[in-house]
Design a protein around this motif. Structure first.
Motif, PDB file in Angstrom:
ATOM      1  N   GLU A 130      36.024  38.647  72.376  1.00 17.87           N
ATOM      2  CA  GLU A 130      35.970  37.196  72.207  1.00 17.87           C
ATOM      3  C   GLU A 130      34.511  36.735  72.205  1.00 17.87           C
ATOM      4  OE1 GLU A 130      38.808  35.286  71.713  1.00 17.87           O
ATOM      5  OE2 GLU A 130      37.304  33.825  71.188  1.00 17.87           O
ATOM      6  N   PRO A 131      33.795  36.851  71.046  1.00 10.58           N
ATOM      7  CA  PRO A 131      32.375  36.494  71.021  1.00 10.58           C
ATOM      8  C   PRO A 131      32.110  35.023  71.321  1.00 10.58           C
ATOM      9  CG  PRO A 131      33.220  36.876  68.793  1.00 10.58           C
ATOM     10  CD  PRO A 131      34.274  37.337  69.742  1.00 10.58           C
ATOM     11  N   LYS A 132      33.061  34.129  71.008  1.00 11.00           N
ATOM     12  CA  LYS A 132      32.844  32.707  71.298  1.00 11.00           C
ATOM     13  C   LYS A 132      32.769  32.463  72.796  1.00 11.00           C
ATOM     14  CE  LYS A 132      34.955  31.016  67.034  1.00 11.00           C
ATOM     15  NZ  LYS A 132      36.030  30.198  66.432  1.00 11.00           N
ATOM     16  N   ASN A 133      33.595  33.190  73.569  1.00 12.87           N
ATOM     17  CA  ASN A 133      33.514  33.061  75.028  1.00 12.87           C
ATOM     18  C   ASN A 133      32.199  33.630  75.540  1.00 12.87           C
ATOM     19  OD1 ASN A 133      34.276  34.412  77.953  1.00 12.87           O
ATOM     20  ND2 ASN A 133      35.202  32.400  77.617  1.00 12.87           N
ATOM     21  N   ILE A 164      29.676  30.955  75.250  1.00 10.97           N
ATOM     22  CA  ILE A 164      29.788  29.956  76.317  1.00 10.97           C
ATOM     23  C   ILE A 164      29.104  30.446  77.577  1.00 10.97           C
ATOM     24  CG2 ILE A 164      31.429  28.790  77.839  1.00 10.97           C
ATOM     25  CD1 ILE A 164      33.391  28.762  75.484  1.00 10.97           C
ATOM     26  N   ASN A 165      29.357  31.705  77.955  1.00  8.15           N
ATOM     27  CA  ASN A 165      28.785  32.236  79.193  1.00  8.15           C
ATOM     28  C   ASN A 165      27.290  32.508  79.062  1.00  8.15           C
ATOM     29  OD1 ASN A 165      31.142  32.178  80.769  1.00  8.15           O
ATOM     30  ND2 ASN A 165      31.924  33.976  79.703  1.00  8.15           N
ATOM     31  N   MET A 166      26.826  32.806  77.837  1.00  9.71           N
ATOM     32  CA  MET A 166      25.379  32.880  77.625  1.00  9.71           C
ATOM     33  C   MET A 166      24.736  31.526  77.920  1.00  9.71           C
ATOM     34  SD  MET A 166      24.914  35.129  74.149  1.00  9.71           S
ATOM     35  CE  MET A 166      25.403  36.841  74.051  1.00  9.71           C
ATOM     36  N   GLY A 167      25.429  30.457  77.491  1.00 10.34           N
ATOM     37  CA  GLY A 167      24.922  29.115  77.780  1.00 10.34           C
ATOM     38  C   GLY A 167      24.827  28.863  79.271  1.00 10.34           C
ATOM     39  N   HIS A 168      25.860  29.273  80.052  1.00  7.85           N
ATOM     40  CA  HIS A 168      25.804  29.109  81.511  1.00  7.85           C
ATOM     41  C   HIS A 168      24.635  29.894  82.104  1.00  7.85           C
ATOM     42  CE1 HIS A 168      29.445  26.968  81.259  1.00  7.85           C
ATOM     43  NE2 HIS A 168      30.293  27.991  81.211  1.00  7.85           N
ATOM     44  N   LEU A 169      24.415  31.108  81.582  1.00  6.81           N
ATOM     45  CA  LEU A 169      23.341  31.954  82.107  1.00  6.81           C
ATOM     46  C   LEU A 169      21.969  31.372  81.771  1.00  6.81           C
ATOM     47  CD1 LEU A 169      22.935  34.553  83.691  1.00  6.81           C
ATOM     48  CD2 LEU A 169      22.952  35.816  81.541  1.00  6.81           C
ATOM     49  N   ILE A 170      21.818  30.854  80.556  1.00  6.67           N
ATOM     50  CA  ILE A 170      20.542  30.229  80.164  1.00  6.67           C
ATOM     51  C   ILE A 170      20.260  29.010  81.035  1.00  6.67           C
ATOM     52  CG2 ILE A 170      19.359  29.013  78.296  1.00  6.67           C
ATOM     53  CD1 ILE A 170      21.054  30.802  76.358  1.00  6.67           C
ATOM     54  N   SER A 171      21.292  28.200  81.276  1.00  5.20           N
ATOM     55  CA  SER A 171      21.125  27.026  82.136  1.00  5.20           C
ATOM     56  C   SER A 171      20.669  27.432  83.528  1.00  5.20           C
ATOM     57  CB  SER A 171      22.454  26.259  82.208  1.00  5.20           C
ATOM     58  OG  SER A 171      22.310  25.090  82.970  1.00  5.20           O
ATOM     59  N   LEU A 172      21.234  28.538  84.049  1.00  2.00           N
ATOM     60  CA  LEU A 172      20.816  29.033  85.373  1.00  2.00           C
ATOM     61  C   LEU A 172      19.344  29.448  85.349  1.00  2.00           C
ATOM     62  CD1 LEU A 172      21.432  29.983  88.264  1.00  2.00           C
ATOM     63  CD2 LEU A 172      22.192  32.170  87.277  1.00  2.00           C
ATOM     64  N   LYS A 173      18.929  30.170  84.293  1.00  6.07           N
ATOM     65  CA  LYS A 173      17.541  30.631  84.223  1.00  6.07           C
ATOM     66  C   LYS A 173      16.569  29.454  84.097  1.00  6.07           C
ATOM     67  CE  LYS A 173      18.658  34.833  84.702  1.00  6.07           C
ATOM     68  NZ  LYS A 173      18.351  35.490  85.995  1.00  6.07           N
ATOM     69  N   LEU A 174      16.962  28.419  83.361  1.00  6.69           N
ATOM     70  CA  LEU A 174      16.106  27.238  83.268  1.00  6.69           C
ATOM     71  C   LEU A 174      15.997  26.547  84.617  1.00  6.69           C
ATOM     72  CD1 LEU A 174      17.321  25.749  79.862  1.00  6.69           C
ATOM     73  CD2 LEU A 174      15.125  26.846  80.328  1.00  6.69           C
ATOM     74  N   GLY A 224      21.744  34.672  67.895  1.00  6.36           N
ATOM     75  CA  GLY A 224      22.225  35.743  67.037  1.00  6.36           C
ATOM     76  C   GLY A 224      23.735  35.792  66.949  1.00  6.36           C
ATOM     77  N   THR A 225      24.411  35.605  68.093  1.00  7.10           N
ATOM     78  CA  THR A 225      25.882  35.634  68.056  1.00  7.10           C
ATOM     79  C   THR A 225      26.439  34.430  67.305  1.00  7.10           C
ATOM     80  OG1 THR A 225      26.055  34.492  70.189  1.00  7.10           O
ATOM     81  CG2 THR A 225      25.986  36.897  70.230  1.00  7.10           C
ATOM     82  N   ILE A 226      25.779  33.258  67.432  1.00  4.39           N
ATOM     83  CA  ILE A 226      26.253  32.076  66.717  1.00  4.39           C
ATOM     84  C   ILE A 226      26.093  32.252  65.213  1.00  4.39           C
ATOM     85  CG2 ILE A 226      25.845  29.614  66.340  1.00  4.39           C
ATOM     86  CD1 ILE A 226      25.069  29.404  69.279  1.00  4.39           C
ATOM     87  N   ASP A 227      24.991  32.880  64.796  1.00  2.00           N
ATOM     88  CA  ASP A 227      24.799  33.135  63.369  1.00  2.00           C
ATOM     89  C   ASP A 227      25.865  34.089  62.830  1.00  2.00           C
ATOM     90  OD1 ASP A 227      22.602  31.492  63.367  1.00  2.00           O
ATOM     91  OD2 ASP A 227      21.163  33.130  63.658  1.00  2.00           O
ATOM     92  N   THR A 228      26.312  35.007  63.699  1.00  2.00           N
ATOM     93  CA  THR A 228      27.350  35.970  63.282  1.00  2.00           C
ATOM     94  C   THR A 228      28.738  35.354  63.335  1.00  2.00           C
ATOM     95  OG1 THR A 228      25.989  37.759  64.174  1.00  2.00           O
ATOM     96  CG2 THR A 228      28.305  38.255  63.713  1.00  2.00           C
ATOM     97  N   VAL A 229      29.032  34.642  64.438  1.00  2.00           N
ATOM     98  CA  VAL A 229      30.338  34.001  64.625  1.00  2.00           C
ATOM     99  C   VAL A 229      30.083  32.514  64.872  1.00  2.00           C
ATOM    100  CG1 VAL A 229      32.500  33.998  65.913  1.00  2.00           C
ATOM    101  CG2 VAL A 229      31.219  36.128  65.651  1.00  2.00           C
ATOM    102  N   SER A 263      29.507  25.917  70.488  1.00  2.00           N
ATOM    103  CA  SER A 263      28.402  26.782  70.914  1.00  2.00           C
ATOM    104  C   SER A 263      27.086  26.330  70.285  1.00  2.00           C
ATOM    105  CB  SER A 263      28.709  28.232  70.540  1.00  2.00           C
ATOM    106  OG  SER A 263      29.865  28.691  71.194  1.00  2.00           O
ATOM    107  N   GLU A 264      27.140  25.894  69.017  1.00  2.00           N
ATOM    108  CA  GLU A 264      25.934  25.391  68.356  1.00  2.00           C
ATOM    109  C   GLU A 264      25.377  24.188  69.107  1.00  2.00           C
ATOM    110  OE1 GLU A 264      24.525  26.748  65.557  1.00  2.00           O
ATOM    111  OE2 GLU A 264      22.906  25.276  65.638  1.00  2.00           O
TER     112      GLU A 264
END
Length: 670
Positions: A271-274, A277-287, A304-309, A314-315
């Motif tokens: 499930e690349p879309k999920n 979503i979790n990449m977004g949570h991780l980026i928010s944590l790092k910021l 890269g994943t958004i360009d693929t799927v 997510s955008e």
């Protein structure tokens, strides 16, 4: 297929096609699997209705569930409905017909046609309920739960998700189907508790979902697409749990779960879309932790994943996170440009989604049920009208017979014996006439009850109209004066209709009344709360002098009396006026007084103020509409309770209404 109405009465062949689909389920869904399936059907002569439904359902699951392709999904739904049309007397056919309607409801829901969606859900459920197929009912519960979830009514969604989990447990033969849906319902329950900020319950259900997956996934790991789904399901739950832990301060464990979730959902067929979503949570944590190099690394991976799927949600998330990264690293120009693009995209998505949150699902379902009951009442009333016509004709015949007998008696006294015989006939006819009159009275009572049913069922949609108007006036972004005026007119018209409906429901209060202990002060405070908004609009002050007292009365009817008196006091008082609501206790009588300094009652109306007549109706001080029924109904209710109601008024100086009701005594009121 949907346009070719040739019919199909061939026998079904489950012994042949069941093994076919058991093997097909092991393949990765898509064109290759479809080619194999179509070649098998091409070589099989005269497949039955359910044989075809299985093929259409397999393709429907792929195009709608996997590809979210509404056009192709609708084609296969229409094909199922066409094949099963007129054959739903068989339980298996009725269940599949109901499922197809529910899928069609999903498509209408995603197209924004929510009224159509709810009607299709309700119609689908009626077909499924015939079969008592709890497995199919589980799908209905899950759909309705998701509607509530998307409306952010999480507390209302939870019971339906739990029902879906229990009902889907009946799918004993469909092991992977049961596994895929039940783990999802546990995760959905956890998400609801998460949105309600109930951490402990959310963690319990996230852990329950993970435990369920690990306990049941083993048989499915031998098939590639099933194994990929199991990994994706576990990744989704881990990501949701990790996000919850981070929001509640456990960033170390939360980050570990997010990383594990991303890794699982980046596997082939997962499930690349999920994962996005979790990449977004991780980026928010790092910021938040100001670890900008790591944030940049994950932003590139997410891009890269958004360009693929591609995925609009997510955008949107990536644009916000990238803008925050630019801002945190001092690149304010790029941050501002990206933020503006983010806002434009977010606004466009909001416009599409907003209509979904304006529908009251429970009211709609109740309304659909009420429509069916109303149709039944109409049919019953048609039968009663037929009987009434027959009775009227019979009555006319009786009258004609009486006239003929009277004329015959005048002509000759010799026909006395015959007259006596006819008199006996008349007596019998009179008995029948009395029965007819009783039947007429019963029909009148039934018609009155039907009127009250109609009025009662109209209250919910009218109240919903008022609520939507209030919501849009208070929170909607409405700038056009014409739209503002239209909303005001909707709001005022809704209140007028609701008041008229309420008056219809309480007309002709007669006979026995169901009584109980009623706390007068609680009922009065509730009525005052309902008119506070109107009083605030008119800058009025409501003075309250209450104490605890209990009477023996019908709670609903006596509340109507208090509501009418307090509403009238606000309606006929000027801007900046004062309304006083007070109680007093005299012996065994509770006295309620509602006093205002409004326009008062003219002398020529005082004698008819408690009559059911529109001659007494007057507009309020701000032009509020009045129907002239409220005080008459209040008088009927108070009289039916053995109490008293009267008023004292002087035109231009105000009015005081007094109600006296017997205090509750446990020795007398049982």
């Amino acid at each position: 297929m949907a346009c070719n109405r040739t019919g199909n009465d061939n026998a079904d062949h489950p012994a042949y096609f069941k093994p076919v689909f058991q093997r097909t389920d092991l393949l990765v869904p898509g064109p290759a699997a479809f080619h194999i399936l179509d070649s098998i059907y091409a070589k099989f002569p005269n497949p039955g209705p359910m044989d075809l439904v299985w093929k259409y359902r397999y393709k429907l699951d792929y195009y709608w569930m996997n590809q979210v392709d509404r056009y192709r999904g609708r084609i296969y739904i229409d094909s199922i409905l066409k094949v099963l049309s007129g054959k739903t007397n068989r339980p298996g056919y009725a269940a599949e017909y109901g499922r197809a309607l529910i899928f069609l409801g999903d498509i209408n829901r995603d197209e924004g046609k929510l009224d159509n969606a709810l009607s299709l859900y309700y119609e689908g459920r009626t077909f499924i309920e015939r079969t008592r197929d709890t497995c199919a009912l589980g799908e209905y519960s899950a759909k309705l739960a998701m509607v509530y979830y998307q409306q952010r009514k999480y507390d209302m969604a939870i019971p339906y998700f739990k029902n879906a989990f229990t009902e889907l447990g009946a799918c004993r033969e469909k092991t992977f189907y049961r596994f895929s849906y039940q783990q999802g319902e546990l995760d959905n329950v956890a998400l609801c508790f998460d949105r309600l900020n109930n951490k402990d319950s959310a963690l319990y259900y996230y852990d329950s979902a993970l435990k369920y997956i690990n306990l049941h996934k083993l048989p499915f790991l031998k098939v590639d697409n099933w194994a990929a789904f199991s990994a994706a399901a576990e990744g989704v739950v881990l990501g949701n749990k990790g996000d919850l832990l981070i929001r509640h301060g456990d960033t170390l464990t939360g980050e570990q779960l997010l990383r594990k979730s991303i890794a699982l959902n980046l596997l082939p067929g997962a499930e690349p879309k999920n994962a996005q979503i979790n990449m977004g949570h991780l980026i928010s944590l790092k910021l938040m932790q100001k670890k900008f190099p790591e944030a940049k690394e994950w932003l590139l991976k997410m891009r890269g994943t958004i360009d693929t799927v591609p995925d609009k949600g997510s955008e949107l998330s990536w644009m916000e996170l990238q803008s925050r990264y630019y801002e945190a690293t001092g690149n304010l120009t790029d941050a501002l440009a990206l933020w503006r693009s983010h806002r434009r995209m977010k606004d466009s998505l909001t416009i599409v989604r907003d209509p979904f949150h304006a529908v009251d699902v429970k009211t709609q379902v109740n309304y659909l049920s009420g429509e069916m009951e109303l149709d039944l009442l109409k049919k019953q009333n048609e039968i009663k009208n037929t009987y009434l016509s027959i009775m009227l004709l019979f009555t006319l015949l009786v009258v004609i017979i009486v006239v003929l007998i009277w004329q015959n008696w005048k002509r000759s006294s010799k026909q006395t014996a015959k007259l006596e015989s006819l008199n006996r006939l008349i007596s019998r006819q009179n008995e029948h006439l009395e029965k007819s009159l009783r039947a007429l009275e019963q029909s009148q009572q039934d018609n009155t009850r039907m009127l009250k049913v109609v009025a009662h069922d109209l209250r919910n949609p009218v109240g919903n109209m008022i609520s939507m108007a209030d919501f849009l006036r208070s929170y909607g972004n409405i700038t056009d004066p014409q739209n503002t005026e239209a909303l005001y007119l909707i709001h005022q018209s809704g209140h007028m209709a609701l008041e008229l409906i309420s008056n219809l429901l309480y007309m002709n209060v007669r006979g026995d009344i169901r009584k109980e202990q009623v706390e007068v002060d609680v009922a009065l405070r509730y009525c005052i709360d309902l008119v506070k908004t109107k009083a605030k609009e008119k800058e009025q002050l409501i003075v309250v002098n209450l104490f605890q007292a209990t009477i023996w009365a019908s709670r609903e009817k006596i509340w109507r009396v208090f509501s009418n008196l307090i509403t009238n006091a606000v309606k006929f008082s000027p801007v900046g006026g004062v309304v006083e609501v007070a109680m007093a206790l005299e012996d065994a009588v509770v006295r309620i007084t509602v006093r205002d300094n409004g326009i008062g009652i003219p002398d020529h109306l005082k004698g008819s103020i408690f009559n059911l007549s529109q001659d007494v109706k007057r507009r309020g001080t701000m032009g509020e509409e009045s129907f002239g029924f409220g005080l008459a109904i209040s008088k009927q209710i108070v009289d039916a309770h053995g109490g008293r109601i009267w008023f004292e008024s002087e035109e231009g100086k105000g009015t005081e209404f007094i109600v006296e009701l017997e205090k509750y005594d446990e020795t007398n009121h049982r």
